[in-house]
Design a protein around this motif. Structure first.
Motif, PDB file in Angstrom:
ATOM      1  N   MET A   1       0.512  -1.460   0.261  1.00 34.07           N
ATOM      2  CA  MET A   1       0.005   0.096  -0.050  1.00 34.07           C
ATOM      3  C   MET A   1       0.808   1.465   0.000  1.00 34.07           C
ATOM      4  SD  MET A   1      -2.824  -0.957  -0.149  1.00 34.07           S
ATOM      5  CE  MET A   1      -4.140  -0.374  -0.054  1.00 34.07           C
ATOM      6  N   MET A   2       1.994   1.387   0.481  1.00 32.91           N
ATOM      7  CA  MET A   2       2.919   2.455   0.627  1.00 32.91           C
ATOM      8  C   MET A   2       4.264   1.450  -0.183  1.00 32.91           C
ATOM      9  SD  MET A   2       2.022   3.953   3.402  1.00 32.91           S
ATOM     10  CE  MET A   2       3.096   5.779   3.797  1.00 32.91           C
TER      11      MET A   2
ATOM     12  N   THR B   1       0.428   7.230  -4.821  1.00 31.82           N
ATOM     13  CA  THR B   1       0.652   7.126  -5.934  1.00 31.82           C
ATOM     14  C   THR B   1      -0.806   6.413  -6.643  1.00 31.82           C
ATOM     15  OG1 THR B   1       2.167   5.179  -5.909  1.00 31.82           O
ATOM     16  CG2 THR B   1       3.203   7.029  -5.509  1.00 31.82           C
ATOM     17  N   PRO B   2      -0.446   6.690  -8.222  1.00 31.50           N
ATOM     18  CA  PRO B   2      -1.959   6.087  -8.154  1.00 31.50           C
ATOM     19  C   PRO B   2      -1.599   4.619  -8.527  1.00 31.50           C
ATOM     20  CG  PRO B   2      -1.702   8.322 -10.074  1.00 31.50           C
ATOM     21  CD  PRO B   2      -0.146   7.442  -8.858  1.00 31.50           C
ATOM     22  N   GLU B   3      -0.723   3.833  -8.300  1.00 30.70           N
ATOM     23  CA  GLU B   3      -0.748   2.666  -8.290  1.00 30.70           C
ATOM     24  C   GLU B   3      -1.139   2.025  -7.025  1.00 30.70           C
ATOM     25  OE1 GLU B   3       2.249   5.029  -9.026  1.00 30.70           O
ATOM     26  OE2 GLU B   3       2.232   4.009 -11.448  1.00 30.70           O
ATOM     27  N   GLU B   4      -0.549   3.166  -6.208  1.00 29.83           N
ATOM     28  CA  GLU B   4      -1.352   2.581  -4.835  1.00 29.83           C
ATOM     29  C   GLU B   4      -2.220   2.917  -4.425  1.00 29.83           C
ATOM     30  OE1 GLU B   4       2.993   4.222  -2.401  1.00 29.83           O
ATOM     31  OE2 GLU B   4       2.043   4.994  -3.112  1.00 29.83           O
ATOM     32  N   TYR B   5      -3.302   4.216  -4.716  1.00 33.22           N
ATOM     33  CA  TYR B   5      -4.329   4.294  -4.607  1.00 33.22           C
ATOM     34  C   TYR B   5      -5.164   2.599  -5.402  1.00 33.22           C
ATOM     35  CZ  TYR B   5      -9.471   6.610  -5.297  1.00 33.22           C
ATOM     36  OH  TYR B   5     -10.153   7.169  -5.247  1.00 33.22           O
ATOM     37  N   ALA B   6      -4.548   2.234  -6.545  1.00 32.56           N
ATOM     38  CA  ALA B   6      -5.346   1.517  -6.877  1.00 32.56           C
ATOM     39  C   ALA B   6      -5.949   0.254  -6.350  1.00 32.56           C
ATOM     40  CB  ALA B   6      -5.088   0.701  -8.448  1.00 32.56           C
ATOM     41  N   LYS B   7      -4.896   0.200  -5.318  1.00 30.56           N
ATOM     42  CA  LYS B   7      -5.239  -1.220  -4.443  1.00 30.56           C
ATOM     43  C   LYS B   7      -6.109  -0.989  -3.138  1.00 30.56           C
ATOM     44  CE  LYS B   7      -0.469  -2.538  -5.265  1.00 30.56           C
ATOM     45  NZ  LYS B   7       1.180  -2.389  -4.965  1.00 30.56           N
TER      46      LYS B   7
ATOM     47  N   GLU C   1      -9.081  -0.092  -0.262  1.00 34.08           N
ATOM     48  CA  GLU C   1     -10.065  -0.561   0.226  1.00 34.08           C
ATOM     49  C   GLU C   1     -11.202   0.914   0.497  1.00 34.08           C
ATOM     50  OE1 GLU C   1     -10.159  -3.474   2.548  1.00 34.08           O
ATOM     51  OE2 GLU C   1      -8.445  -4.716   1.977  1.00 34.08           O
ATOM     52  N   TYR C   2     -12.635   0.623   0.557  1.00 36.26           N
ATOM     53  CA  TYR C   2     -13.362   1.420   0.460  1.00 36.26           C
ATOM     54  C   TYR C   2     -12.862   2.435   1.862  1.00 36.26           C
ATOM     55  CZ  TYR C   2     -16.412  -0.279  -2.183  1.00 36.26           C
ATOM     56  OH  TYR C   2     -17.116  -1.565  -3.659  1.00 36.26           O
ATOM     57  N   HIS C   3     -12.762   1.759   2.884  1.00 36.92           N
ATOM     58  CA  HIS C   3     -12.497   2.395   4.443  1.00 36.92           C
ATOM     59  C   HIS C   3     -10.492   3.434   4.519  1.00 36.92           C
ATOM     60  CE1 HIS C   3      -9.603  -1.003   5.410  1.00 36.92           C
ATOM     61  NE2 HIS C   3      -8.506   0.088   5.769  1.00 36.92           N
ATOM     62  N   HIS C   4      -9.835   3.289   3.067  1.00 34.69           N
ATOM     63  CA  HIS C   4      -8.858   3.675   3.150  1.00 34.69           C
ATOM     64  C   HIS C   4      -8.622   4.427   2.098  1.00 34.69           C
ATOM     65  CE1 HIS C   4      -6.777  -0.627   2.811  1.00 34.69           C
ATOM     66  NE2 HIS C   4      -6.640  -0.284   3.957  1.00 34.69           N
ATOM     67  N   ARG C   5      -9.427   5.168   1.251  1.00 34.15           N
ATOM     68  CA  ARG C   5     -10.078   6.560   0.994  1.00 34.15           C
ATOM     69  C   ARG C   5     -10.631   7.427   1.356  1.00 34.15           C
ATOM     70  NH1 ARG C   5     -13.559   9.824  -2.180  1.00 34.15           N
ATOM     71  NH2 ARG C   5     -12.782  10.140  -3.703  1.00 34.15           N
ATOM     72  N   LYS C   6     -11.306   7.232   3.178  1.00 28.21           N
ATOM     73  CA  LYS C   6     -11.189   8.039   3.482  1.00 28.21           C
ATOM     74  C   LYS C   6     -10.487   9.042   4.248  1.00 28.21           C
ATOM     75  CE  LYS C   6     -13.993   6.561   7.335  1.00 28.21           C
ATOM     76  NZ  LYS C   6     -14.285   5.748   8.516  1.00 28.21           N
TER      77      LYS C   6
ATOM     78  N   GLU D   1      -2.127  -0.241   7.500  1.00 25.35           N
ATOM     79  CA  GLU D   1      -3.780   0.237   8.793  1.00 25.35           C
ATOM     80  C   GLU D   1      -3.367   1.139   9.851  1.00 25.35           C
ATOM     81  OE1 GLU D   1      -6.942  -0.770   7.254  1.00 25.35           O
ATOM     82  OE2 GLU D   1      -5.534  -2.058   6.247  1.00 25.35           O
ATOM     83  N   GLU D   2      -2.576   1.284  10.230  1.00 26.41           N
ATOM     84  CA  GLU D   2      -1.702   2.166  11.588  1.00 26.41           C
ATOM     85  C   GLU D   2      -1.880   3.818  10.990  1.00 26.41           C
ATOM     86  OE1 GLU D   2      -0.987   3.602  15.134  1.00 26.41           O
ATOM     87  OE2 GLU D   2      -1.833   1.629  14.083  1.00 26.41           O
TER      88      GLU D   2
END
Length: 499
Positions: A380-381, A426-432, A434-439, A463-464
């Motif tokens: 994710m990063m 980055t767009p590549e990270e953003y593509a992965k 989940e819904y709650h990550h977009r918050k 997640e942290e």
């Protein structure tokens, strides 16, 4: 005719006037206590400052909304709000005196005494005024009467909420049930459109004898009797809070409309509104708006003002750094001095992020072959120890000192980023995601943020990161931004988790 009651900062004009009075009294008492008869010698200087204080106070009221929810605040909340308000006034006064070069007339004792007297007076006056406004005697003198209409099973909770939040001092004349069997003369049942014309003169008179009550409010009608009661008694406004899953009877609203009665329909729970929700107009409709965090116009103004000031200062520092960093980068790795990369900003909007280049020109192409060494779960990063793409010497230096981040002040000035926020993926990270990550993208991304000062790259669990970013968004205040900026400077100088 119903007069719409404003909830702007001018609603509490009485508190504003009393606060200004307390301020002026505290100011002159402080001047007299320190200077005594010398006040007459420099009276023009003191008088100009007292006039300036009027405008300073009004500006502080407007921008920090000192009187918001003032009648609902606890004693501790009120003391905290008053302290912030008074401190802001005193600090702005110091700036004013410095700018007009009158500060030499004032000793530190005047400032301290003014702050103490003003704070003590305004707290006492606010408490006394609130007590007077919320007294039962004043409620009995109210010029507006309210009838509460709800379900029988919900009646106690609804009345308790209405009475507890009765900051407008409405006279609650009674409660009526949309359902139930506590009829006052006519058969209980739903109100239909025909009931508007069925109401007869005097049909709504209350029966003699004992009247049942809930929280001291009499039960006055139920079902079809409601319109009769309204027609025959003093009722200015009707608050309708239907039981869950039940619609408001059209006959009731049409009947009230026919009689010219003001109707308030419940569309949200008070608890809901405290959790980032508000009622507003949208496209001609009244809607319940929900957001992870609500900010006022003044909060948004001050955050952007802080970004602009910080951005200007940052660009100046970037220019100075460029003189030394650019030749060093060119000498070690020929190519562009600045690194440009597409990032995902607020609510998914793409923008170009700028940095001083700390890696070789082909760093992005080599990233894929290094993914197996990524220390962040699920990719994710991207963070690895001893990254071979970093330019030896200058690359490590500018990353440890965070000098590579300086060009992002240009992103701040453009409005793509803020000084404090969440780091943009980055767009590549953003593509992965989940819904709650977009918050974490609900606000402008920042150069620094809560998770960076809580460990920076030492945090390997994404997640942290999301948890800390969400906490920042929910709890955001201008004060929190300032604390994070101060802590960021400390972290940078300690080189904690910089790579």
């Amino acid at each position: 005719m119903y007069k719409k009651h404003t909830y702007s900062w001018l609603k509490h004009w009485d508190f504003i006037l009393l606060d200004i009075l307390c301020m002026e009294i505290a100011y002159w008492v402080a001047c007299l206590a320190r200077n005594g008869s010398k006040v007459r010698i420099h009276f023009p200087v003191y008088f100009r400052a007292s006039i300036a204080l009027l405008f300073i106070n009004i500006c502080v009221v407007f921008f920090i909304q000192s009187y918001k929810r003032i009648l609902k605040k606890s004693r501790a909340e009120e003391i905290r709000a008053a302290t912030i308000h008074v401190t802001c006034v005193v600090l702005v006064m110091l700036v004013y005196l410095y700018m007009v070069q009158d500060s030499f007339e004032y000793s530190r004792t005047v400032y301290i005494l003014f702050w103490i007297f003003y704070l003590a007076l305004t707290i006492l006056i606010r408490m006394a005024r609130k007590k007077a406004l919320l007294s039962t005697n004043r409620q009995n003198m109210s010029t507006r009467s309210l009838l509460v209409v709800t379900g029988e099973n919900d009646s106690e909770n609804v009345l308790e909420t209405v009475l507890h939040n009765n900051v407008d001092n409405l006279r609650v004349v009674g409660i009526a049930f949309m359902d139930g069997q506590k009829s006052k003369g006519a058969a209980a049942g739903d109100i239909s459109g025909a009931d508007i014309n069925a109401a007869g003169d005097g049909a709504g008179d209350q029966d003699a004898g004992e009247t049942e009550e809930i929280n001291g409010v009499p039960i006055v009608a139920t079902g079809r009797d409601i319109l009769e009661y309204i027609k025959s008694n003093w009722v200015d406004e009707v608050f309708i809070c239907p039981p869950e899953g039940r619609k408001v009877p059209k006959g009731l609203t049409r009947g009230c409309e026919a009689m010219g009665i003001t109707i308030h329909l419940k569309i949200a729970d008070p608890d809901d509104l405290s959790l980032g929700r508000t009622v507003e107009k949208l496209g001609g409709y009244t809607v319940l708006t929900e957001s992870i965090h609500m900010e006022t116009a003044s909060q948004a103004f001050f955050k952007r003002l802080l970004d602009i000031i910080g951005g200007i200062v940052g660009i100046i520092i970037t220019g100075i750094a460029f003189i030394f960093v650019a030749p060093a980068i060119e000498a070690k790795s020929p190519g562009p001095v600045f690194f440009k990369q597409t990032r995902i900003g607020r609510n998914g909007k793409e923008f170009q992020l700028y940095k001083f280049r700390s890696m070789y020109v082909d760093a992005e192409e080599r990233k894929e072959e290094l993914m197996a060494r990524n220390e962040v779960k699920d990719g994710m990063m991207f963070k690895i120890e001893n990254d071979p793409r970093i330019i030896p010497g200058i690359g490590h230096l500018i990353r440890r000192s965070s000098i590579d981040e300086l060009p992002q002040f240009w992103n701040v000035l453009k409005g793509d980023m803020s000084l404090v926020g969440t780091r943009p993926p980055t767009p590549e990270e953003y593509a992965k995601y989940e819904y709650h990550h977009r918050k974490r993208l609900a606000i402008r991304p920042g150069i620094t943020g809560l998770w960076q000062v809580s460990g920076r790259s030492d945090i390997k669990d994404f997640e942290e990161v999301v948890k800390l970013d969400t906490q920042y968004i929910r709890e955001w205040t201008l004060g929190l931004d300032i604390r994070i900026l101060i802590k960021t400077v400390k972290v940078v100088f300690q080189h904690a988790g910089a790579e």
